[in-house]
Structures are given as C-alpha cells and as structure tokens.
Scaffold this active site. Sequence first.
Site, PDB file in Angstrom:
ATOM      1  N   SER A 110       0.835  -1.190   0.000  1.00  0.00           N
ATOM      2  CA  SER A 110       0.000   0.000   0.000  1.00  0.00           C
ATOM      3  C   SER A 110       0.877   1.250   0.000  1.00  0.00           C
ATOM      4  O   SER A 110       1.587   1.500  -0.970  1.00  0.00           O
ATOM      5  CB  SER A 110      -0.956  -0.043   1.198  1.00  0.00           C
ATOM      6  OG  SER A 110      -2.025   0.851   1.024  1.00  0.00           O
ATOM      7  N   ASP A 121      -6.063  -3.810  -2.479  1.00  0.00           N
ATOM      8  CA  ASP A 121      -5.407  -3.611  -1.199  1.00  0.00           C
ATOM      9  C   ASP A 121      -6.311  -4.219  -0.136  1.00  0.00           C
ATOM     10  O   ASP A 121      -7.387  -3.703   0.148  1.00  0.00           O
ATOM     11  CB  ASP A 121      -5.215  -2.106  -0.956  1.00  0.00           C
ATOM     12  CG  ASP A 121      -4.444  -1.791   0.313  1.00  0.00           C
ATOM     13  OD1 ASP A 121      -4.021  -2.738   1.004  1.00  0.00           O
ATOM     14  OD2 ASP A 121      -4.272  -0.592   0.605  1.00  0.00           O
TER      15      ASP A 121
END
Length: 294
Positions: free
Chosen positions: A43, A200
């Site tokens: 991320s 994610d």
Amino acid sequence: MNLGVILGGGGEVGIAWETGVLAALEQTAGLNVHASSVIVGTSAGSVVGASIATGKTAKELYAREVSGDVESPSPEEYGDPRTRGDILFNGPAKISPEVAGLLMNKEGTPQEQARALGAVALRTETLIDQARFSTHLANVLGTNEWPDVDFRPTAVDGISGETVLWQKSDGIEFAAAVASSLAVPGLFPPIHHGDGAYIDGARDAFSPQLAKEKSLDAILFVGLWLPILANNEMDALTKLTEQGIRVESITGGKGVHEEYGNRLVDFSVRPQAAELGYQDGQDAAERVRALLSE
C-alpha cells in the site's frame, strides 16, 4: 549481509512518515535501501519502495515531502489534495460502511477476508477506471519501467484471496502493480491482470517465504501499526527472530498515531507526518545501525 526491507501501509500519512524514517536512517544509521537484497512495499509502502527502487534517495524524497512538492497517489478526480481532507471517509468517493466493516474484520483467514473485500470491489463503481489509476501512478512515480533492483509491491487477488508479491516476470506493468497495492475497495478500482482482480486487502504473511527465497540474514520493517485487518506480517516477523533472523521493526511513535491515526488519507498533513517520521527514524537509528553492523 542479505537485508530485506519491508515497507507497510498507512495511506498518505504512511507515505510521508516512512519517507521521514528512511531519510533519518539513511543519514544517521548508514542505511541504503536501494542496495538491500529485496524491497517489499505494501500500500503506502509500495509508493515509497517504488520511488527508492527507481533511483531516488530517501533524503531527496524527504526534502520534497516537507516542502509539500509531492503529488498524491489519488488523482484529481478525488478533489483538491490541499483541502479535501481524508478521502477514505470524506469526499465524493468515501468508502461505504460495508467496506469499513470488512476492513476492521479480523475473523476468518486472510484469504476469506480478501475475497469478501474483493466481492465488494468488483461490484462497486469508482470515480476512475484501471487505466486512469495506473497512468496517474506512472506519472507520480516518473516511470512505468520496472527497476533493476528486486522490488516487489504486494496485493491480494479479490477473487481467489491469494497474496502476490509482484515482479517484472509476472508480466504486469510496473505502475499497475503499484496501483493494485493501493486499490482500497470502493475507493479505487481493482487492477485486473490475467484471471485476477487485485486490491489492497488482508494479506497472508509473506516474510517467511521471502526470507527463505532470498536467504535473508536480517529484515527491517518500517510501517505504521494499523488497527485495521489482521497484523499477520508482524506475527510472522516475531517468529522469524526465533529462527535466528535479525528483525528490527519501526511502527510509529506516539506522535504520529495520536496526531494522524484518524486521518491517514489526508494529503495536507504529509509535511508534518514526514517530520514525525524523521524523528522516529532518529530514535531507531542506534538499533538499525547495530542491525546493519552484525
């Protein structure tokens, strides 16, 4: 020494904070992330890791952070980054209560959690499509070419629940791989590659396999400790120390968590978050110096 550097998540705040930590360690502990055996980014860490892997120094990145001369990984469709606040919970594309609940859910396996998030991601219309998101990330990073160093952005397949550590050999474009690591369900589009749709989300712990594959002697983890999702990687790193691999983890001092823990995707606070990261890096410098000298 074979050193692995793992960079965790944390939104806009995480990008700036990690940059500050690494800049301090570069200056005071002799850390050279670019020269490590492998760099893994999750991320926020995928943006920081990609920037360093493609040739930028942490010192250079930090100077830009504190000056405000940086771009947000969120395109202009999400509003003026200087005034939009935390776009995860505000603005035209804020995530739904359903996604918020799934991000906080720690029940079930990481694969089950990822599939639940993936199901929402695949049925949710976002402000931008995959092509726009990937193009924007290429512009932010300044390249769409995979670096020569071993850099691996992580993501999960929202269909199978499988965790991936992307490499050039996977055939995915560089910017798309980084975009997949940032693709919060409902906020950004899933990145389709092959038969998968990558987002994610909850990841399986990957450090044990990585340590084995790269014959790592030591691992440096830099990433904010986040209450969302299960902290599988932290648990795995603890177990690796029992196997003789030296591990140093920097997860954020009191300041960054108290000040910005509830506004992680607020671009406007990046200069201050970078400065707090630099302080945390200075505080950890002696430990990291010892790690590198063993």
